[in-house]
Design an enzyme around this catalytic site. Structure first.
Site, PDB file in Angstrom:
ATOM      1  CG  LEU A  15      48.210  47.772  44.514  1.00  0.00           C
ATOM      2  CD1 LEU A  15      48.371  46.691  43.664  1.00  0.00           C
ATOM      3  CD2 LEU A  15      47.117  48.855  44.006  1.00  0.00           C
ATOM      4  N   PRO A  16      45.331  47.178  48.024  1.00  0.00           N
ATOM      5  CG  PRO A  16      42.990  47.644  47.852  1.00  0.00           C
ATOM      6  CD  PRO A  16      44.438  47.580  47.228  1.00  0.00           C
TER       7      PRO A  16
ATOM      8  CB  THR B  15      49.517  44.379  54.533  1.00  0.00           C
ATOM      9  OG1 THR B  15      50.195  45.591  55.033  1.00  0.00           O
ATOM     10  CG2 THR B  15      49.697  43.361  55.618  1.00  0.00           C
TER      11      THR B  15
ATOM     12  CE  LYS C 133      51.156  46.229  58.354  1.00  0.00           C
ATOM     13  NZ  LYS C 133      50.791  47.538  59.267  1.00  0.00           N
TER      14      LYS C 133
ATOM     15  CE  LYS D 297      44.874  43.536  54.052  1.00  0.00           C
ATOM     16  NZ  LYS D 297      46.081  44.320  53.674  1.00  0.00           N
TER      17      LYS D 297
HETATM   18  P1  NAD Z   1      42.759  51.962  50.350  1.00  0.00           P
HETATM   19  O1  NAD Z   1      41.707  51.218  50.191  1.00  0.00           O
HETATM   20  O2  NAD Z   1      42.590  53.247  51.135  1.00  0.00           O
HETATM   21  O3  NAD Z   1      43.680  52.197  49.173  1.00  0.00           O
HETATM   22  C1  NAD Z   1      43.816  51.295  47.990  1.00  0.00           C
HETATM   23  C2  NAD Z   1      44.001  51.843  46.618  1.00  0.00           C
HETATM   24  O4  NAD Z   1      44.254  50.776  45.612  1.00  0.00           O
HETATM   25  C3  NAD Z   1      42.508  52.409  46.434  1.00  0.00           C
HETATM   26  O5  NAD Z   1      42.676  53.888  45.849  1.00  0.00           O
HETATM   27  C4  NAD Z   1      42.251  51.553  45.124  1.00  0.00           C
HETATM   28  O6  NAD Z   1      41.336  52.185  44.119  1.00  0.00           O
HETATM   29  C5  NAD Z   1      43.398  51.254  44.511  1.00  0.00           C
HETATM   30  N1  NAD Z   1      43.770  50.050  43.633  1.00  0.00           N
HETATM   31  C6  NAD Z   1      43.119  48.686  44.005  1.00  0.00           C
HETATM   32  N2  NAD Z   1      43.601  47.771  42.914  1.00  0.00           N
HETATM   33  C7  NAD Z   1      44.189  48.783  42.144  1.00  0.00           C
HETATM   34  C8  NAD Z   1      44.696  48.500  40.738  1.00  0.00           C
HETATM   35  N3  NAD Z   1      44.535  47.186  40.365  1.00  0.00           N
HETATM   36  N4  NAD Z   1      45.423  49.367  40.182  1.00  0.00           N
HETATM   37  C9  NAD Z   1      45.644  50.780  40.658  1.00  0.00           C
HETATM   38  N5  NAD Z   1      44.899  51.014  41.859  1.00  0.00           N
HETATM   39  C10 NAD Z   1      44.226  50.125  42.643  1.00  0.00           C
HETATM   40  O7  NAD Z   1      43.877  51.096  51.424  1.00  0.00           O
HETATM   41  P2  NAD Z   1      45.118  51.834  52.389  1.00  0.00           P
HETATM   42  O8  NAD Z   1      44.456  52.072  53.777  1.00  0.00           O
HETATM   43  O9  NAD Z   1      45.898  53.101  51.374  1.00  0.00           O
HETATM   44  O10 NAD Z   1      46.053  50.578  52.413  1.00  0.00           O
HETATM   45  C11 NAD Z   1      46.766  49.886  51.308  1.00  0.00           C
HETATM   46  C12 NAD Z   1      47.627  48.988  52.060  1.00  0.00           C
HETATM   47  O11 NAD Z   1      48.598  49.418  53.046  1.00  0.00           O
HETATM   48  C13 NAD Z   1      46.808  47.812  52.503  1.00  0.00           C
HETATM   49  O12 NAD Z   1      47.489  46.540  52.223  1.00  0.00           O
HETATM   50  C14 NAD Z   1      46.673  47.773  53.913  1.00  0.00           C
HETATM   51  O13 NAD Z   1      46.267  46.733  54.767  1.00  0.00           O
HETATM   52  C15 NAD Z   1      48.034  48.421  54.209  1.00  0.00           C
HETATM   53  N6  NAD Z   1      48.279  49.420  55.358  1.00  0.00           N
HETATM   54  C16 NAD Z   1      47.265  50.386  55.776  1.00  0.00           C
HETATM   55  C17 NAD Z   1      47.503  51.239  56.675  1.00  0.00           C
HETATM   56  C18 NAD Z   1      46.672  52.295  57.088  1.00  0.00           C
HETATM   57  O14 NAD Z   1      46.608  52.784  58.144  1.00  0.00           O
HETATM   58  N7  NAD Z   1      45.275  52.562  56.139  1.00  0.00           N
HETATM   59  C19 NAD Z   1      48.564  51.054  57.637  1.00  0.00           C
HETATM   60  C20 NAD Z   1      49.635  50.182  57.213  1.00  0.00           C
HETATM   61  C21 NAD Z   1      49.398  49.426  56.102  1.00  0.00           C
END
Ligand code: NAD
Length: 295
Positions: free
Chosen positions: A64-65, A95, A170, A245
């Site tokens: 999740l975000p 994260t 992280k 964030k």
């Molecule tokens: P994203 O915004 O693409 O995806 C997050 C998903 O969570 C969305 O589809 C949203 O609809 C869903 N969501 C939010 N609240 C929800 C709930 N209560 N129930 C069900 N679904 C819910 O984000 P991302 O890029 O996939 O990143 C996710 C996490 O991973 C974050 O914490 C980010 O910091 C971390 N991260 C991202 C990357 C990257 O390259 N994108 C790399 C490492 C870590």
């Protein structure tokens, strides 16, 4: 194994698909219908709610975000912990603040559920390829329970320490990443302003003492790396607001521990200005737009 996977965005979608391809029975849930449709097309089962997804699950994985989403899901109105079977394993790969991981882990322990933090590095490319790096916070026994699943999504699994330690590792990494992306962008923008070809300059720096991950795999200048978000209109990838964030989490931590992180603070301010200028939803490498000469 029966797995519930909640949060199917840029990272969670491909991670869930890799578990499905490895032969696990994955029931997926996301608030976004688009995200659900993408994994359904890959053959995953989709759930009507988070409660529905965790029914019968031996493991629950969340991606999740931010902190509020994880705390809200497990401890908020829905109280998901109450719907998860006793003895199940929860792996949170989002994260978030280490303190939030510790708070949810404590509530999980009281409910007889194992909870570990396992944030990742490696970007969307690593999520698709199944080569992520996991930074795990939890006990040895909990990590060994999680390892067979983590191995299907990643290539490197590190035990950072007790619950919350994965999150601390992280944010140290992402503070460095935020700083190096701004530095790399500055250097390329300076060279281009002087008439250099960004591809040639990037290759010179990649092979020199300024070489880094952005120059290797994630160049912020369009057209240098075909598969990088910069060459796809800064779509997908790792959002500016997610980097903002993480830099905020690093600064909160630095304040609490009286650590000196001047460049981390400056990087946070730069990404905040970039977000306010309307680039929050673009990949974080779009920060180069702030540093480039216009016209
Ligand atoms: P994203 O915004 O693409 O995806 C997050 C998903 O969570 C969305 O589809 C949203 O609809 C869903 N969501 C939010 N609240 C929800 C709930 N209560 N129930 C069900 N679904 C819910 O984000 P991302 O890029 O996939 O990143 C996710 C996490 O991973 C974050 O914490 C980010 O910091 C971390 N991260 C991202 C990357 C990257 O390259 N994108 C790399 C490492 C870590």
């Amino acid at each position: 194994m029966q797995i519930a996977f909640i949060g199917l965005g840029n990272m969670g979608g491909p991670m869930a698909i890799n578990l499905h391809k490895a032969g696990h029975s994955v029931k997926a849930f996301d608030l976004s219908q688009d995200a659900l449709a993408k994994v359904k097309a890959e053959g995953l089962q989709v759930a009507a709610s988070a409660q529905d997804a965790v029914q019968g699950a031996e493991a629950v994985i969340t991606m999740l975000p931010a902190s509020q989403h994880v705390e809200g899901l497990f401890l908020g109105n829905g109280n998901l912990l109450a719907s998860i079977a006793k003895g199940a394993l929860v792996i949170d790969s989002s994260t978030i603040a280490a303190a939030t991981s510790q708070k949810v882990a404590k509530a999980a322990e009281a409910a007889g559920i194992d909870f570990i933090d396992a944030p990742v590095s490696g970007g969307t490319g690593g999520a698709i390829a199944g080569t992520l790096t996991f930074m795990v916070g939890g006990s040895d026994a909990q990590l060994e329970r999680a390892r067979p699943l983590l191995e299907k999504m990643g290539a490197n699994i590190f035990h950072a320490g007790s619950v919350g330690a994965g999150q601390t590792a992280k944010i140290c990494n992402n503070m460095l990443l935020g700083i190096l992306m701004v530095g790399t962008s500055e250097a390329i923008a300076l060279g281009v302003a002087n008439g250099l070809d960004p591809k040639v300059l990037s290759e010179i720096m990649r092979r020199s003492s300024g070489g880094n991950w952005a120059l290797e795999k994630y160049n912020p200048f369009p057209g240098v790396h075909e598969n990088a978000p910069a060459s796809k209109g800064y779509a997908g990838g790792f959002g500016t607001d997610l980097m903002l964030k993480d830099l905020g989490l690093a600064q909160e931590n630095a304040m609490a521990t009286k650590a000196s992180t001047p460049l981390g603070g400056m990087a946070r301010a730069i990404y905040a200005a970039h977000s306010i200028a309307g680039h929050g939803g673009e990949d974080f490498s779009s920060v180069i737009k702030m540093l480039q000469k216009k016209g």
